[in-house]
Design a protein around this motif. Structure first.
Motif, short mmCIF file in Angstrom:
data_model
loop_
_atom_site.label_atom_id
_atom_site.label_comp_id
_atom_site.label_asym_id
_atom_site.label_seq_id
_atom_site.Cartn_x
_atom_site.Cartn_y
_atom_site.Cartn_z
N ALA A 12 0.83 -1.21 0.00
CA ALA A 12 0.00 0.00 0.00
C ALA A 12 0.86 1.25 0.00
O ALA A 12 0.58 2.21 -0.74
CB ALA A 12 -0.94 -0.01 1.21
N ALA A 13 1.90 1.27 0.82
CA ALA A 13 2.77 2.45 0.88
C ALA A 13 3.48 2.67 -0.45
O ALA A 13 3.62 3.81 -0.91
CB ALA A 13 3.78 2.29 2.01
N GLU A 17 3.32 5.88 -3.27
CA GLU A 17 4.53 6.56 -3.74
C GLU A 17 4.58 6.58 -5.26
O GLU A 17 4.88 7.61 -5.88
CB GLU A 17 5.76 5.85 -3.17
CG GLU A 17 7.08 6.53 -3.49
CD GLU A 17 8.27 5.80 -2.90
OE1 GLU A 17 9.41 6.13 -3.28
OE2 GLU A 17 8.06 4.88 -2.08
N GLY A 18 4.28 5.45 -5.89
CA GLY A 18 4.30 5.38 -7.35
C GLY A 18 3.19 6.20 -7.98
O GLY A 18 3.40 6.86 -9.00
N VAL A 27 -1.38 15.74 -7.76
CA VAL A 27 -1.46 15.33 -6.36
C VAL A 27 -0.08 15.36 -5.70
O VAL A 27 0.95 15.28 -6.37
CB VAL A 27 -2.05 13.90 -6.21
CG1 VAL A 27 -3.47 13.84 -6.73
CG2 VAL A 27 -1.18 12.87 -6.90
N ARG A 28 -0.10 15.48 -4.38
CA ARG A 28 1.11 15.35 -3.58
C ARG A 28 0.80 14.46 -2.38
O ARG A 28 -0.37 14.36 -1.95
CB ARG A 28 1.63 16.71 -3.12
CG ARG A 28 0.67 17.48 -2.23
CD ARG A 28 1.17 18.89 -1.97
NE ARG A 28 0.22 19.67 -1.19
CZ ARG A 28 0.28 19.83 0.14
NH1 ARG A 28 1.26 19.25 0.84
NH2 ARG A 28 -0.62 20.54 0.77
N VAL A 30 0.80 13.30 1.50
CA VAL A 30 0.86 13.75 2.88
C VAL A 30 0.70 12.52 3.75
O VAL A 30 0.34 11.44 3.27
CB VAL A 30 -0.25 14.79 3.20
CG1 VAL A 30 -0.06 16.05 2.38
CG2 VAL A 30 -1.64 14.21 2.95
N ARG A 31 0.96 12.68 5.04
CA ARG A 31 0.80 11.52 5.92
C ARG A 31 -0.66 11.08 5.95
O ARG A 31 -1.53 11.84 6.35
CB ARG A 31 1.27 11.87 7.33
CG ARG A 31 2.79 11.93 7.49
CD ARG A 31 3.18 12.37 8.87
NE ARG A 31 2.75 13.75 9.12
CZ ARG A 31 2.84 14.35 10.31
NH1 ARG A 31 3.30 13.68 11.37
NH2 ARG A 31 2.46 15.60 10.47
N GLY A 32 -0.91 9.88 5.48
CA GLY A 32 -2.27 9.35 5.48
C GLY A 32 -2.91 9.29 4.12
O GLY A 32 -3.98 8.71 3.97
N GLY A 33 -2.28 9.88 3.08
CA GLY A 33 -2.90 9.82 1.76
C GLY A 33 -2.34 10.86 0.83
O GLY A 33 -1.14 11.14 0.84
N VAL A 34 -3.21 11.46 0.02
CA VAL A 34 -2.78 12.46 -0.97
C VAL A 34 -3.75 13.64 -0.95
O VAL A 34 -4.92 13.50 -0.56
CB VAL A 34 -2.73 11.87 -2.39
CG1 VAL A 34 -1.72 10.74 -2.47
CG2 VAL A 34 -4.10 11.39 -2.86
N VAL A 35 -3.26 14.79 -1.37
CA VAL A 35 -4.09 15.98 -1.57
C VAL A 35 -3.69 16.61 -2.89
O VAL A 35 -2.68 16.24 -3.51
CB VAL A 35 -3.92 17.01 -0.43
CG1 VAL A 35 -4.41 16.43 0.89
CG2 VAL A 35 -2.47 17.46 -0.31
#
Length: 577
Positions: A12-13, A17-18, A27-28, A30-35
Motif C-alpha cells: 500500500a505504501a 509513492e508510485g 497530487v502530492r 501527505v501523511r495518510g494519503g494524498v491531496v
C-alpha cells in the motif's frame, strides 16, 4: 493472483509513492494519503474522500480540480485511521470546512467519525457523508445500513462540483446528501480477489457461477446463479435498479439519469461495452434518458471479476453538477482550466511532531507501559492464526492479521516516543494512533479509542494508580460503545469489555491493588469471551451469516480477553504501570 509486488506489507505504501510520482502535476503525498498539488480557491469547502487501498481509481484517482481535494488511504481493504483522515483533511482544508465522504463500512464509519470530531474540536467545520447506494446490502427500511460502492463516484462528483462552485459547507452537504438519496447501484461477482503475497483468494465464487449483490470485500450477496450471457446480465442490472426508484421519482419514464457501468477489476472494458450496449437499449425502452454515461473502472476490488451498474436520478441541479468539469488522475470531464501549482515550500510536510512535557515519574511509567505493549504483541503474534480461524467462521478471517499489524505498529511507535522522553499518557495515545493506522478496519478503530482513553486518563505528570487505570478503562468502554454502537449481547468485544470494566472498578473501589483488581477482572473477561460462543452476531460482517457463528466465540472478544490476561500476568509479576 497478484504478480507484481515487493514485500506484501509494503504494497500500500509503495503504490501511493508510485501513484504520486506518476501524477505529481495533480497530487502530492501527505501523511495518510494524498491531496491536490494545485492551488484551490481560498475559503471554499474541501472534499476529502477515502477508504481502504485496493479499490483504484477510488480513492486517490479522484483527487484533482473539480473533484476531491484529498483522499485518505488505508491499507488494502482496511479503513484509513482517524489520524490519517485528520492529517489529509488538515492538509486539504481551504478555510471553508471539510466534507468527509466514504463508503458506509463499519471501520470507515468509526474512523471518519473520530476524525470529524477532532476536526470540529480544532475549529474546522466538518460534516460526514457515508455513501449508501448498494441496494442489495439492506432493505429500503434499513437504507442507512447500505454499503457504498460505485455510487461513490456520482456522489463525490456532485459534492466536489458544489464545492468548486463556491457553495458553503451546509449547502455542499445538502446537495451531496441529495445525490446520495437519488443514487442506486447493483453489482455481481464472478470470482474473488487475491491480495499480494496470498496463495488463496480473499473470497471465492463457485466456478461458473455469479454472486448477485456480493460486496466489494466479499460481503455476502443475495444468491448465486449461473453466469448468464451479457444481455441477460444487463437485464438483471436494469430490472433491479428500476424496481426501486428513489423518493421523489414517481415513475422511470421521462426521467434523466447519470449511468455508471463499473468493472470491479478483471472484467475488461470490451466486455463492459457489450453489457452497456444492452443497458442503453433497456433504459431507452423504459423512457429513461442517460446523461453522459461512464463505462470503465471507478471502484474496483483489486483483481476481482465482477461489475455493477449505478443510476443517479437527476434533477436540474444534480445534472448541472454532473456536467461540471473535472481533472483528476483517473477521471476527466469537460474543459478544465489548469490550476496554479503549489510552490515547493507549500508542498513540504510539517517537521517531526512535538511531545508534551512529562514528569520523571511518568517517563518511568512509560517504560513500564512499553513492556506491557511488547508482551501484548508477543501474545497476539502467537495467537494470530487462531484468531483468524475463529473470525473466518462467519467473517472475512482477517482479525488476527489486523490485530498483529495494529499491536506491532503500536509497539514501534511506543518505542520511538519512549526514547524521546514521552510520559505514560502520551506514549499510550501515540501508540493508539499507530495501532489504528496499521490495523485499519473496525478493530483498529476501537483499539485506537481504547488506548487513547486510557492514555488520557493516565496523563504525563503523575504515577498511574489503580483508580486512574480503572477510570481509563471505563472511558475506553464508553468510547467504544459510543463509536462502535455495539451493546452487550451483540457478540462483540463489548461483551468482554463491559464485565471487565465493571469488575475492575468494583474491586478498586473496595480497596484492591491494581494487580489484584486487574487479575480478578481478567478472569471474568476470559469467561465472558468464551460465553460469546452462544450468542448470535448483530453487528459487522458476521451479521448476515449469524447462524454459522453459533458455537464459536467472537474473535474480537477473544483477543481482548487474551490481552487483559497477558497484562494481568505481568502486573502480578510486579511490572506495575
Amino acid at each position: 493472483m497478484t504478480y507484481l509486488f515487493n514485500q506484501p506489507s509494503a504494497f500500500a505504501a509503495e503504490l501511493i509513492e508510485g501513484f504520486v510520482a506518476a501524477n505529481a502535476d495533480k497530487v502530492r503525498q501527505v501523511r495518510g494519503g494524498v491531496v491536490r498539488s494545485t492551488r484551490s480557491k481560498a475559503g471554499t469547502v474541501a472534499i476529502v474522500v477515502g477508504g481502504g487501498s485496493g479499490h483504484y481509481p477510488a480513492f486517490a484517482g479522484l483527487v484533482g480540480q473539480g473533484l476531491a481535494h484529498g483522499a485518505a488511504m488505508g491499507n488494502l481493504f482496511a479503513s484509513p485511521s482517524a489520524q490519517q483522515i485528520y492529517n489529509v483533511a488538515v492538509a486539504a482544508n481551504n478555510g471553508g470546512g471539510v466534507l468527509l465522504g466514504f463508503g458506509n463500512y463499519a471501520g470507515d464509519v468509526l474512523h471518519f467519525g473520530q476524525a470529524c470530531e477532532r476536526l470540529r474540536a480544532d475549529g474546522i467545520p466538518c460534516e460526514l457523508l457515508p455513501v449508501t447506494d448498494d441496494i442489495s446490502s439492506a432493505s429500503v427500511s434499513e437504507i442507512e445500513k447500505r454499503r457504498g460502492v460505485a455510487g461513490d463516484l456520482a456522489v463525490f462528483k456532485v459534492a466536489s462540483a458544489a464545492a468548486e462552485a463556491g457553495h458553503n459547507l451546509a449547502e455542499v452537504f445538502r446537495l451531496a446528501q441529495h445525490a446520495n438519496q437519488r443514487t442506486r447501484s447493483f453489482g455481481v461477482a464472478f470470482s474473488g480477489c487475491t491480495l499480494p503475497g496470498a496463495t488463496h483468494p480473499l473470497f471465492e465464487v463457485e466456478k461458473g457461477h455469479m454472486a448477485l449483490g456480493m460486496g466489494i470485500h466479499g460481503e455476502p450477496g443475495i444468491k448465486d446463479t449461473l453466469v448468464p450471457r451479457a444481455d441477460v446480465l444487463a437485464e438483471i442490472f436494469v430490472d433491479n435498479l428500476l424496481s426501486e426508484l428513489p423518493a421523489g421519482v414517481a415513475a422511470a419514464k421521462g426521467q434523466r439519469v447519470a449511468a455508471i457501468l463499473n468493472g470491479l477489476g478483471s472484467v475488461k472494458y470490451e466486455e463492459l461495452f457489450v453489457v452497456y450496449r444492452r443497458v442503453a437499449q433497456l433504459l431507452a425502452s423504459a423512457g429513461v434518458t442517460v446523461v453522459e454515461p461512464e463505462v470503465g473502472e471507478f471502484v474496483t476490488s483489486f483483481n476481482m471479476a465482477g461489475a455493477s451498474l449505478t443510476l443517479m436520478w437527476l434533477d436540474d441541479t444534480l445534472e448541472t453538477l454532473w456536467h461540471a468539469p473535472a481533472n483528476a488522475p483517473a477521471y476527466r470531464k469537460g474543459s478544465v482550466i489548469v490550476a496554479e501549482a503549489l510552490s515547493p515550500a507549500e508542498r513540504e510536510e510539517p517537521v517531526q511532531e512535538t511531545l508534551p512535557e512529562a514528569s520523571a515519574v511518568s517517563q518511568q511509567s512509560a517504560q513500564r507501559v512499553l513492556l506491557l505493549l511488547e508482551a501484548m504483541a508477543q501474545q497476539i503474534q502467537s495467537s494470530a492464526e487462531e484468531l483468524g480461524r475463529i473470525d473466518a467462521v462467519a467473517g472475512d478471517g482477517d482479525h488476527g492479521i489486523g490485530m498483529e499489524r495494529g499491536v506491532l505498529g503500536a509497539v514501534a511507535k511506543a518505542r520511538e516516543v519512549a526514547a524521546r522522553g514521552a510520559g505514560a499518557g502520551t506514549l499510550l495515545c501515540r501508540a493508539a494512533d499507530a495501532w489504528a493506522d496499521q490495523a485499519g478496519g473496525t478493530s483498529g478503530a476501537l483499539w485506537g479509542v481504547a488506548l487513547t482513553a486510557i492514555g488520557t486518563a493516565l496523563g504525563d505528570q503523575q504515577e498511574p494508580d489503580a483508580s486512574r487505570v480503572a477510570t481509563g478503562v471505563r472511558h475506553a468502554r464508553e468510547g467504544i460503545m459510543h463509536f462502535g454502537k455495539a451493546q452487550p449481547g451483540d457478540k462483540t468485544m463489548v461483551d468482554v469489555l463491559v464485565p471487565f470494566s465493571d469488575h475492575l472498578s468494583q474491586a478498586v473501589a473496595q480497596g484492591a491493588s491494581l494487580s489484584d483488581a486487574w487479575q480478578q477482572a481478567a478472569t471474568v473477561a476470559h469467561d465472558a469471551a468464551q460465553a460469546t460462543a452462544q450468542l448470535l452476531p448483530k453487528m459487522g460482517r458476521a451479521r448476515p451469516l449469524a447462524e454459522k457463528s453459533l458455537g464459536t466465540p467472537d474473535a474480537g472478544a477473544i483477543s481482548l480477553a487474551l490481552i487483559v490476561n497477558t497484562v494481568g500476568s505481568l502486573l502480578h509479576d510486579k511490572t506495575p504501570v
